[in-house]
Design a protein around this motif. Structure first.
Motif, short mmCIF file in Angstrom:
data_model
loop_
_atom_site.label_atom_id
_atom_site.label_comp_id
_atom_site.label_asym_id
_atom_site.label_seq_id
_atom_site.Cartn_x
_atom_site.Cartn_y
_atom_site.Cartn_z
N VAL A 198 -4.81 -3.98 -5.59
CA VAL A 198 -4.86 -2.69 -4.88
C VAL A 198 -6.29 -2.43 -4.41
O VAL A 198 -6.52 -1.96 -3.29
N ALA A 251 -6.64 -4.46 -1.37
CA ALA A 251 -5.93 -3.89 -0.22
C ALA A 251 -6.72 -2.75 0.40
O ALA A 251 -6.77 -2.61 1.63
N GLY A 276 -1.13 -1.72 -0.04
CA GLY A 276 -1.96 -0.84 -0.85
C GLY A 276 -1.39 0.56 -0.98
O GLY A 276 -1.42 1.15 -2.07
#
Length: 332
Positions: free
Chosen positions: A304, A307, A319
């Motif tokens: 994440v 992202a 994300g």
């Protein structure tokens, strides 16, 4: 500011005789000069103005070398295989995140730092276009690369590694002769944000900071950085106290260990890795902040974080789908 951050730290690369001929003062051609083999394809030659001058792409590119750390994402989304890539240090193998899984099927030469690239390696893959939009290349490197193939560098007015997602995608799409597909990709990425905001009215009017620990302090990303922009696109804003410190001259606001009170917001997202996560979780001053006491601290996993950092047309849906539930829970 002691031990200042740089983009690469936070966001965490022909034979010799032929190359000498390419990069010599009297040899080669500039990016603005037409090349042999130009076609009558609509939209070409494509003339692109950027920080280092003007680049002319004579025909839709087919062999594309990538130097920009996130430029491979829109290229892959547009159905073209990059010949080279750099990427961020999260993904040392190919520089590609999980959102690009299965898209890279051809051979890929992993380069070192985009700002100190081996030009001979780039020339060796015989590209007809070089992407260096989300990059830190300087004029000298641009000039050397331009002797190899036309180079798309970051737009005038943008900082190193700070080129806008939409502008980058559309520029690459234009150079490939796939402008309509580029428009569709940018619209889909934008929709991932707008749909999330519509589904989470609790985000409206809230402050949210995204920070990275380094050298005993924190860097809070401003909206001109991909990670700060990611939060802004979800409807969050900087706190007034942090916004007052944002001069617009840097992509982050430095917060010393003595001023961790500045990290207090409705939501605090701290980007960590295996070497820093425990330190954040056990930081006694950070843990006493009201935002942490009421459960507003979010520590995303590395993908994440990746992202958000890439903030590309491929990484945004990935994300958003994983970060938004954590942000909602932090505000509950």
């Amino acid at each position: 500011m002691p031990s200042p951050l740089n983009r690469r730290h936070l966001l965490s690369a022909a034979g010799a005789a032929g190359l000498a001929a390419l990069t010599g003062c009297g040899g080669g051609r500039s990016s603005a000069e037409p090349a042999a083999g130009a076609t009558d394809v609509p939209g070409f030659p494509f003339r692109y103005e950027h920080r280092f001058g003007t680049t002319l792409v004579p025909a839709p590119a087919q062999r594309v070398a990538v130097l920009g750390v996130t430029d491979a994402d829109p290229l892959l989304a547009l159905g073209v295989q990059p010949l080279t890539n750099t990427g961020f240090t999260f993904y040392p193998d190919k520089g590609l995140g999980p959102w690009a899984a299965g898209l890279q099927t051809g051979p890929l030469l992993k380069l070192g730092s985009d700002a100190d690239v081996n030009v001979e390696q780039v020339a060796g893959v015989a590209p007809d276009l070089i992407l260096a939009l989300v990059s830190g290349i300087d004029q000298a490197l641009y000039d050397k690369l331009s002797a190899v193939a036309p180079v798309l560098a970051r737009p005038e007015g943008s900082t190193a590694y700070g080129a806008d997602r939409t502008a980058t995608t559309l520029t690459i799409a234009r150079a490939l002769g796939r402008e309509d597909e580029g428009e569709e990709l940018t619209e889909a990425a934008d929709a991932a944000f707008t749909d999330a905001v519509a589904a989470h009215p609790e985000f409206a009017g809230k402050t949210g900071l995204v920070a990275l620990p380094y050298d005993g302090r924190y860097g809070v990303f401003s909206p001109q950085d991909a990670r700060g922009a990611f939060m802004e696109n979800l409807g969050f804003s900087l706190t007034p106290e942090v916004a007052a410190l944002d001069t617009g001259e840097s992509f982050f606001i430095d917060v010393s260990a003595e001023r961790l009170d500045l990290l207090d917001a409705d939501v605090l997202v701290v980007l960590t890795d295996d070497s820093t996560r425990t330190g954040v979780e056990q930081d006694p001053v950070l843990q006493r902040l009201p935002v942490v006491q009421r459960g507003g601290l979010v520590l995303p996993d590395l993908d994440v974080r990746g992202a958000m950092t890439y903030n590309s047309v491929l990484s945004v849906p990935y994300g958003v789908s994983r970060l938004v539930p954590d942000l909602s829970a932090a505000l509950a």
